[in-house]
Design a protein around this motif. Structure first.
Motif, mmCIF file in Angstrom:
data_model
loop_
_atom_site.group_PDB
_atom_site.id
_atom_site.type_symbol
_atom_site.label_atom_id
_atom_site.label_comp_id
_atom_site.label_asym_id
_atom_site.label_seq_id
_atom_site.Cartn_x
_atom_site.Cartn_y
_atom_site.Cartn_z
ATOM 1 N N SER A 198 5.101 -3.420 1.309
ATOM 2 C CA SER A 198 5.149 -2.370 2.676
ATOM 3 C C SER A 198 5.323 -3.057 3.931
ATOM 4 O O SER A 198 4.700 -4.014 3.890
ATOM 5 C CB SER A 198 3.895 -1.618 2.402
ATOM 6 N N ARG A 199 6.044 -2.483 4.741
ATOM 7 C CA ARG A 199 6.131 -2.871 6.310
ATOM 8 C C ARG A 199 4.824 -3.101 6.720
ATOM 9 O O ARG A 199 4.525 -3.933 7.666
ATOM 10 C CB ARG A 199 6.947 -2.054 7.075
ATOM 11 N N GLU A 243 11.438 -5.072 2.281
ATOM 12 C CA GLU A 243 10.372 -4.178 3.051
ATOM 13 C C GLU A 243 10.521 -2.771 2.854
ATOM 14 O O GLU A 243 11.576 -2.169 3.110
ATOM 15 C CB GLU A 243 10.280 -4.436 4.561
ATOM 16 N N GLY A 280 8.929 1.327 3.651
ATOM 17 C CA GLY A 280 7.997 2.361 4.506
ATOM 18 C C GLY A 280 8.187 1.942 5.855
ATOM 19 O O GLY A 280 9.162 1.496 6.222
ATOM 20 N N THR A 281 7.137 2.363 6.739
ATOM 21 C CA THR A 281 7.157 1.931 8.144
ATOM 22 C C THR A 281 5.916 1.166 8.418
ATOM 23 O O THR A 281 4.993 0.955 7.567
ATOM 24 C CB THR A 281 7.041 3.332 9.029
ATOM 25 N N THR A 311 3.317 4.158 4.691
ATOM 26 C CA THR A 311 4.184 3.935 3.302
ATOM 27 C C THR A 311 3.871 4.675 2.324
ATOM 28 O O THR A 311 2.389 4.748 1.921
ATOM 29 C CB THR A 311 4.225 2.425 2.888
ATOM 30 N N ASP A 366 8.484 5.457 -1.600
ATOM 31 C CA ASP A 366 9.192 4.451 -0.929
ATOM 32 C C ASP A 366 9.324 3.116 -1.819
ATOM 33 O O ASP A 366 10.380 2.384 -1.793
ATOM 34 C CB ASP A 366 8.371 3.795 0.246
ATOM 35 N N TYR A 367 8.337 2.806 -2.679
ATOM 36 C CA TYR A 367 8.385 1.755 -3.478
ATOM 37 C C TYR A 367 9.507 2.308 -4.638
ATOM 38 O O TYR A 367 10.258 1.393 -4.998
ATOM 39 C CB TYR A 367 7.050 1.224 -4.201
ATOM 40 N N ASP A 373 -1.004 4.554 3.178
ATOM 41 C CA ASP A 373 -0.917 3.500 2.142
ATOM 42 C C ASP A 373 -0.978 4.342 0.705
ATOM 43 O O ASP A 373 -1.932 4.955 0.600
ATOM 44 C CB ASP A 373 -1.891 2.330 2.290
#
Ligand code: PLP
Length: 468
Positions: free
Chosen positions: A175-176, A201, A203-204, A208, A212-213, A240
């Motif tokens: 995650s970012r 990387e 998400g933001t 995230t 996103d994963y 998260d």
């Protein structure tokens, strides 16, 4: 003794060395000391000759005797033993500059036992060859509920090795908001690059999602990495996915989840009034493939990096060529074994110094500092007992203040500046490190062990009363 006023009157190195021979040290050391002393005095003479008005005579007259004394001083400095024991009165429990976690008495004894010959890689029963990490690994398995475990030099090494063994040439999804720098240039993207894995990387910075994963997973994905934001927090509009959500995605795609926990608490930090640090046991039971954590943060042991998790992955890590390069030495293993043993016996809160210090009550610290103050009354009137703030430090739990008590010294009462007194304390015997704030010295009691109290008082007295 005649004063030396010109460079030509300086003695030769050989003449000076003759006067150092009684020290019975190797000649090259004596020669270097003689040279250094002559060089320094030559510079002083030249300075006096060229700018007599600028150079006061406060440095004193230069003579043969002074050259000998200075050479001896050099030798003294060079042959001093290291490290110097320090009384940590900073209130920072895991003080990186002061060696992070202080070890328990049992850990110190174990290190002494390991120093000579010991059964490092021999099974005493059978006399056969064994593995050096076996005893520590067995304890880690028992304490964390993981299938398997091993130990390397530090947590940075543990992550580097894990990524090298499991993901070189492939992608690792992070995650970012967790692509972080922990300190001492330990940065997730850099460690990743060095290991040969490719960072992907997702998400933001602040939000995230599990999806996103999921969307980022491809043929070349080797693992999902979760990094604990040890020394900072994101607050506000943040999200998260939970660890179990990420584990679930890992299960769906048959990918291991690697969890870099950082501090690696084996006990619940909230019982010390701190924020709850994610625990190793929680990570393991969430179904993470590998959990990595430090030995010398909240665990309170020697510098080491622990790897616990599923047997197949631990086996791959142990057979990687870098494992040999990152393995611990026997002294570290001994200290870690003794430290983990405190947890096994359920005595960690008394026996592991970091946990014991965290558990100290402010009222007790108050009476400790009161007693320091009373024993210093004969030195004069410049002491106050004040509420202060301790911190865990060491790149673990962020700067969360822990209420503590300090002896505050006003050095101006002794015609000293705060920096001068700090220097005297630091270079005294024993060395005491405190905090300079508002032109005063703060000596926080939380990180001072009870048996160090009288020594601290003595060191303070000497620093205030002895003039040099
Ligand atoms: C402290 C920390 C590390 C580095 O651990 P060392 O044992 O100091 O090498 C790595 N990752 C995280 C999340 C940390 O907090």
């Amino acid at each position: 003794m005649e004063e030396i006023r010109e460079p030509k009157d300086l003695p030769s190195v050989e003449e000076l060395v003759k006067h150092l021979e009684p020290l019975q040290l190797p000649r090259p050391l004596l020669v270097e000391a003689a040279r250094s002393s002559i060089q320094e005095m030559r510079n002083q003479i030249l300075k006096r000759l060229h700018a007599p008005e600028a150079s006061s005579n406060s440095e004193g007259e230069i003579s043969f005797l002074r050259l000998v004394e200075r050479a001896k001083q050099f030798i003294d400095i060079w042959t001093r033993s290291w490290p110097v024991k320090v009384i940590n009165a900073t209130g920072v429990l895991l003080h990186t500059n002061l060696g992070r976690a202080p070890l328990s008495k049992a850990a110190v004894e174990a290190m002494v036992n390991a120093a000579g010959y010991c059964d490092l890689e021999m099974d005493i029963e059978s006399g056969e060859r064994g593995h050096r990490d076996k005893h520590v690994a067995d304890l880690l398995v028992r304490l964390t509920g993981a299938e398997a475990a091993t130990i390397v030099n530090n947590n940075a090494g543990a992550l580097f090795l894990t990524l090298s063994a499991l993901a070189a040439g492939r992608e690792v999804i992070v995650s970012r908001s967790q692509s972080v720098e922990i300190g001492g240039r330990f940065r997730i993207p850099d460690v990743m690059a060095q290991s040969g894995a490719f960072l992907k990387e997702v998400g933001t910075t602040n939000r995230t999602y599990a999806s996103d994963y999921q969307n980022a997973i491809s043929e070349s994905t080797a693992a999902l990495l979760v990094v604990h934001r040890s020394n900072f927090r994101l607050i506000g509009f943040v999200h998260d996915p939970s660890l179990s959500e990420i584990v679930e995605i890992g299960r769906l795609y048959n990918l291991p989840v690697i969890h870099d926990l950082g501090s690696g608490a084996l006990v619940d930090s909230s019982m010390f009034g701190l924020e709850h640090e994610p625990m190793v046991q929680e990570s393991v039971s969430a179904g993470v493939a590998l959990t990595l954590f430090s030995g010398d943060k909240l665990l309170g042991g020697p510098q080491a990096g622990m790897i616990v998790g599923r047997g197949e992955y631990v086996a791959r890590i142990r057979s990687h060529p870098l494992f040999r390069a990152l393995r611990c030495d026997k002294v570290t293993l001994a200290a870690m074994h003794a430290t983990l043993m405190h947890y096994l016996r359920g005595e960690e809160q008394q026996a592991v110094p970091v946990l014991w210090m965290l558990g100290r009550k402010q009222v007790d610290l108050y009476s400790t500092v009161q007693s320091w103050k009373s024993s210093l009354l004969d030195c004069g009137d410049g002491f106050e007992v004040k509420e202060s703030v301790s911190k865990v430090g060491g790149g673990s739990i962020p700067e969360i203040p822990i209420a503590s008590v300090a002896l505050v010294i006003d050095p101006s009462r002794w015609n000293l500046s705060a920096d001068e007194l700090a220097y005297k304390l630091r270079t005294g015997d024993p060395a005491v490190v405190g905090v300079v704030e508002d032109d005063k010295i703060w000596l926080d009691a939380r990180t001072v062990m009870p048996e160090e109290g009288p020594l601290l008082v003595q060191a303070v007295r000497r620093s205030l009363l002895l003039r040099d």
